[in-house]
Write a protein that holds these residues in place. Structure first.
Motif, PDB file in Angstrom:
ATOM      1  N   THR A 468      39.752  -8.210  69.559  1.00  0.00           N
ATOM      2  CA  THR A 468      39.782  -8.534  71.001  1.00  0.00           C
ATOM      3  C   THR A 468      41.090  -8.057  71.645  1.00  0.00           C
ATOM      4  O   THR A 468      41.097  -7.451  72.735  1.00  0.00           O
ATOM      5  N   GLU A 469      42.200  -8.348  71.003  1.00  0.00           N
ATOM      6  CA  GLU A 469      43.491  -7.941  71.522  1.00  0.00           C
ATOM      7  C   GLU A 469      43.559  -6.428  71.625  1.00  0.00           C
ATOM      8  O   GLU A 469      44.097  -5.862  72.610  1.00  0.00           O
ATOM      9  N   ASP A 470      43.044  -5.784  70.586  1.00  0.00           N
ATOM     10  CA  ASP A 470      43.077  -4.321  70.616  1.00  0.00           C
ATOM     11  C   ASP A 470      42.248  -3.789  71.783  1.00  0.00           C
ATOM     12  O   ASP A 470      42.625  -2.801  72.435  1.00  0.00           O
ATOM     13  N   ALA A 471      41.137  -4.459  72.061  1.00  0.00           N
ATOM     14  CA  ALA A 471      40.279  -4.005  73.161  1.00  0.00           C
ATOM     15  C   ALA A 471      40.980  -4.202  74.504  1.00  0.00           C
ATOM     16  O   ALA A 471      40.924  -3.321  75.378  1.00  0.00           O
ATOM     17  N   TYR A 472      41.610  -5.333  74.689  1.00  0.00           N
ATOM     18  CA  TYR A 472      42.322  -5.578  75.945  1.00  0.00           C
ATOM     19  C   TYR A 472      43.518  -4.647  76.066  1.00  0.00           C
ATOM     20  O   TYR A 472      43.858  -4.181  77.172  1.00  0.00           O
ATOM     21  N   LEU A 607      37.561  -2.693  80.400  1.00  0.00           N
ATOM     22  CA  LEU A 607      37.635  -4.146  80.520  1.00  0.00           C
ATOM     23  C   LEU A 607      36.348  -4.794  80.015  1.00  0.00           C
ATOM     24  O   LEU A 607      36.377  -5.846  79.360  1.00  0.00           O
ATOM     25  N   ASP A 608      35.208  -4.166  80.325  1.00  0.00           N
ATOM     26  CA  ASP A 608      33.934  -4.717  79.817  1.00  0.00           C
ATOM     27  C   ASP A 608      33.923  -4.740  78.294  1.00  0.00           C
ATOM     28  O   ASP A 608      33.436  -5.695  77.661  1.00  0.00           O
ATOM     29  N   THR A 609      34.467  -3.700  77.743  1.00  0.00           N
ATOM     30  CA  THR A 609      34.531  -3.657  76.256  1.00  0.00           C
ATOM     31  C   THR A 609      35.401  -4.775  75.734  1.00  0.00           C
ATOM     32  O   THR A 609      35.058  -5.452  74.753  1.00  0.00           O
TER      33      THR A 609
END
Length: 991
Positions: A468-472, A607-609
């Motif tokens: 999650t952190e990586d995605a953000y 952001l959706d990811t």
């Protein structure tokens, strides 16, 4: 030296080289000298040497010496040979006379006319009629003549003067030889009818002769009743008649008519005297035996009384009595036939001697035997002892070779082998079950399993957070500076459209703080609530709002979403619920629209990811009520809300397990959950393992091979239980060294070798004795030694039940005799018969032989019999006669003689006769008892007595001898046919 042997064995010796003619003359001379003859004068030469040739006897020739005794012996032998030949010639002539008698009688019938006055000179029909006595005699003498001719020719060939007379035989030289010739004629004449009667008797039998009747039938009946006695009596009378005739011939010239009459009357007298002499001889023997105390004394009176006693007591004879004709004579032949019946016991038991009653199967004689056995037990006890020993020896040959211990030893060895095998099988089954159960037994504790699961979930959650952190971080929108005024305006509009109640459902304070970020500052700089890098609050310019990080909007959205999820999780909550979720959803849309208005399309997609990653993380690890979230939940102090030992249990049901494996499907997790599932099962029995595999079939399917391992463990438990039950059952049925078994083998083994009878009794007392016996022998595999041991135990019981328990019946050697009735009762008992048939399954003939022997012994007396006899000793008492002479009687008789009332000769004769009768009576009584005992113990004696005393046979045996009368009939015919003495004399001389 040269030797020459004479007819009597004398050996003459001559020097080597002696002229054969000289030897021949000397042999002739010595032969004539030994025979007592001389050569005619015309055959002598001047020197007196036989042969008419002068012989110069060599000096080396030793003269034959005659010491007298040798010549006497040789002469005696020649005389005996001549006498025997004369007797045989007479016998031949007597036989031919009787054989030709019918023809001779017919041939001489014309001579009867000479009895008519004035008639004389009428001769026979033929001088030598066909099949007349002379014709037959010539035929019978032909072989003798032929032999004589051959002998004489041979003698003449070797130069011997010895000659024989052919069929006429030697000429009688003295009265003795003439008597031998006359006696031979009587015996030969009697032999014809006697031989014919005996031949006919052999063909017709007693019944046939009696049915024939008449003189001839009676004559044949006598021969049939007792051939030996018949022939002996006829021969004795013939010899007597011949002796009388021979004596008459010495007194009167037999060539005359008077001499022939004397011959006839002499034969009649001789026959009568012989019969009378026989009677006197029997009486004399009785008296001599009585006075000598001969224990074997027996007279006709004794024999008749013994036979009568047998007849009176015989059931066979009593059944023949005709109540309507009590005077009809009884025929003992039926009893004789019964007595002569072969005894099966004697055939089967070497040395066994069945009694007369046993042979006849006559209860009456058995009672008589019992009575005699009490009166005189000696011979009966001796026979019983001999029979008991014979039976014992025979049965000993039927006994098994082994002892009863052989079966027990075999059973014990086989039991121990099977028990050891069963115990080892149980141990192997227990080890196999333990190994199979170990494979399906948890290897960790519940706490260990829970810690592993929590750790694996935390690792998975941390990985999800990192994603999650990586995605953000990849979207990079959190730090984007944006104008907060539109956000504040949108929020104002959204809040303005709410009712007061709806405002109460939203975090109005938090929304107000975000709204202030987008309003102008009126009273100077104000803190924005946002800290800079140094940690100081960022001040807002009062002239207008400053740009803010987009993160303010995203954080607001996240919080509103959290509150919305909480409201949806409890739609009926007093505060929140569906309305709160609806209002919060509107607020979220407002904020989300703001965020979207500040992002480029690329930034929106990133952001959706990031949001998706965040959602997945929340769905996986933080969903309310989810077991994963429960396992990861911690208190404010950081302590897990769920203990380690309870964590793994959260994932046993299939759905929870799916949730777990969806988030943390690692080998460690699977091992932990596998152990947790297995911890729910009970591996103590196959049934519980089977039930567990059924109850947790879906969970077990998540672990490949686990269901098979549980099935294998169940099978191992089943085998273990079977092995344990087998040991228990064997201990229960077969028993142990300390605990008797309840099965056939166990009950048999509880008895020691000394109690073999009780052991085999257990088998016979079973519900199915044959099956019990089969179980014993099958248990040891029909081992030959064990089978023999089983038979030995059976025999031991058979002996106990079949031997006599009467001490009086025990033999002198201490043998308790077998009782056939008990033996058969034992063998015929259904239980014992079933056991015996199984024991002798491989040798049924042996068992059949035992039964055959028992049946054979059942009909004989192997011990003492009891019963009542018809006066068995009364006859003996009656035969004792008068008491001996007393002194009073002697004195009385002496007084009578002195007074002249009786002569001393009469008195002496009277007293001697009475004394003799007393002795004879007592001896007869003893002889009666002795003979009766013999008759009861020896069937041949009984049969002989019954035959001689058969009322139907007694008359036949008592008939006068008749065979010798044939020769006298021929004499009478010759006498009637003679014309004068001269003619008769001429005929006799011619003969």
């Amino acid at each position: 030296m040269m030797e020459a042997e004479l007819f009597d064995g004398t050996v003459l010796e001559f020097p080597d080289g002696t002229d054969p003619a000289v030897i021949q003359r000397v042999v002739k001379e010595q032969t004539l000298k030994l025979r007592g003859g001389t050569q005619p004068e015309d055959q002598r030469d001047q020197s007196g040497v036989p042969g008419g040739v002068a012989v110069a006897t060599p000096t080396a020739v030793q003269p034959v010496e005659d010491d007298g005794w040798l010549s006497a012996i040789m002469s005696g032998l020649d005389y005996a040979d001549d006498t025997a030949a004369i007797g045989l010639t007479g016998a031949r002539q007597g036989a031919s006379t009787v054989l030709g008698l019918p023809v001779d009688a017919v041939n001489n019938l014309p001579r009867i006319a000479n009895l008519i006055p004035g008639v004389d000179g009428v001769g026979p029909i033929s001088e030598k009629p066909f099949l007349g006595s002379e014709y037959i005699d010539a035929i019978m003498g032909a072989p003798t003549d032929l032999a004589a001719s051959g002998y004489n020719a041979a003698a003449e060939a070797v130069g011997s003067d010895s000659r024989v007379a052919g069929s006429e035989g030697p000429t009688p030289q003295d009265a003795f030889q003439r008597g031998a010739h006359r006696i031979g004629r009587e015996v030969g004449a009697a032999a014809v009818p006697v031989g014919g009667a005996m031949f006919a008797a052999g063909r017709m039998g007693v019944d046939g002769a009696r049915a024939m009747g008449g003189p001839i039938g009676n004559f044949i009946e006598s021969a049939a009743v007792n051939p030996a006695a018949f022939a002996g009596k006829e021969a004795t009378i013939a010899i007597g008649a011949g002796t009388g005739a021979a004596a008459a011939n010495e007194l009167v010239d037999p060539s005359t008519s008077g001499g022939q009459l004397a011959d006839l009357f002499g034969a009649l007298a001789g026959a009568g005297i012989t019969g009378a002499a026989g009677m006197l001889a029997r009486g004399g023997r009785d008296v001599l035996s009585a006075f000598s105390g001969n224990p074997h004394y027996a007279s006709r009176v004794v024999g008749d009384n013994v036979a009568d006693t047998l007849i009176r007591n015989s059931d066979v004879m009593n059944r023949q009595v005709d109540p309507s004709n009590l005077t009809a004579p009884l025929d003992t032949q039926a009893l004789i036939d019964a007595i002569r019946q072969p005894s099966q016991a004697e055939k089967l038991v070497p040395g066994f001697r069945a009694s007369t009653a046993d042979h006849a199967a006559d209860a009456g004689l058995a009672s008589l035997e019992a009575a005699r056995a009490r009166a005189n037990p000696g011979p009966y006890r001796q026979r019983a002892d001999q029979n008991a020993i014979a039976v014992e020896e025979t049965i000993a040959g039927m006994r098994p070779d082994e002892t009863p211990a052989a079966l027990r030893d075999a059973l014990a060895i086989e039991r121990d082998r099977r028990m050891n095998e069963a115990i080892m099988g149980r141990q192997d089954a227990e080890l196999a079950a333990a190994d199979a159960v170990r494979r399906v037994t948890p290897e960790s504790t519940a706490a260990q399993r829970g810690n592993v699961v929590r750790t694996e979930l935390e690792t998975a959650r941390d990985a999800a957070r990192q994603r999650t952190e990586d995605a953000y971080r990849e979207a990079n929108v959190a730090g984007l500076q944006v104008d907060p005024a539109p956000l504040a305006q949108s929020l104002d509009e959204a809040v303005a459209g709410l009712t007061e109640v709806e405002r109460g459902l939203i975090p109005e304070a938090m929304i107000s703080r975000v709204q202030r970020l987008g309003r102008p500052v009126e009273d100077g700089p104000q803190a924005t609530g946002i800290l800079d890098a140094s940690g100081n609050p960022i001040m807002r310019d009062p002239a207008g709002p400053e740009n803010i990080a987009l993160k303010e909007a995203t954080d607001l959205k996240s919080e509103l979403q959290r509150l919305q999820r909480a409201a949806l999780a409890d739609p009926r909550a007093e505060k929140g619920g569906r309305n709160a979720a609806r209002v919060l959803g509107d607020m979220i849309k407002t904020v989300d629209d703001y965020i979207g208005s500040n992002l480029t399309p690329e930034q929106q997609a990133a952001l959706d990811t990031a949001r998706g990653a965040k959602f997945d993380e929340a769905e996986a690890f933080t969903r309310q009520g989810d077991p994963v979230a429960t396992a990861l939940a911690r208190n404010e102090g950081g302590m897990p809300k769920v203990r380690d030992d309870r964590v793994a249990g959260l994932f046993v049901d299939p759905q929870s397990m799916n949730r777990l494996f969806a988030q943390a499907d690692t080998p460690a997790t699977r091992r932990a959950i596998r152990d947790e599932v297995l911890s729910k099962g009970d591996t103590s029995s196959a049934e519980r393992l089977t039930r567990f595999s059924q109850d947790y079939a879906e969970q077990l399917s998540r672990f490949p091979g686990l269901a098979d391992e549980i099935a294998a463990a169940a099978r191992a438990r089943t085998a273990e239980a079977g092995a344990r039950e087998n040991v228990t059952r064997m201990e229960r049925d077969l028993g142990t060294d300390t605990q008797p078994g309840r099965g056939t083998v166990g009950r048999y083994l509880q008895f020691s070798d000394a109690n073999a009878e009780r052991a085999i009794n257990e088998v016979m007392a079973a519900k199915d004795p044959g099956k019990a016996a089969d179980e014993l022998l099958t248990f040891v595999g029909d081992d030959a030694t064990a089978v023999q041991g089983a038979r030995a135990a059976f025999w031991k019981k058979l002996e106990t039940d079949s031997r006599s328990r009467n001490e009086n019946a025990t033999t002198e050697s201490g043998i308790a005799p077998w009782v056939p009735r008990k033996m058969l009762a034992f063998l015929d008992d259904p239980a014992k018969r079933a056991v015996a048939e199984r024991l002798y399954k491989d040798d049924p003939q042996h068992l059949a032989d035992i039964r055959t022997l028992a049946n054979a012994l059942r009909s004989v007396n192997t011990g003492a019999k009891v019963g009542n006899a018809t006066n068995p000793s009364g006859t003996a008492l009656m035969m004792k006669g008068q008491p001996p002479v007393t002194l009073a009687e002697v004195g009385s008789k002496g007084y009578q003689a002195q007074t002249g009332r009786a002569s001393w000769a009469y008195i002496g004769t009277y007293l001697a006769g009475k004394l003799a009768r007393g002795y004879v009576g007592r001896q007869r009584a003893k002889a009666f008892e002795l003979l009766l005992d013999k008759a009861l113990t020896d069937k041949d004696v009984a049969a002989s007595l019954l035959m001689e005393n058969n009322p139907a046979n007694r008359a036949a045996l008592a008939r006068k001898a008749k065979g010798w009368l044939g020769n006298e009939a021929a004499t009478f015919v010759d006498l009637m046919s003679e014309d004068d003495d001269e003619t008769n004399r001429a005929i006799m001389e011619d003969r």
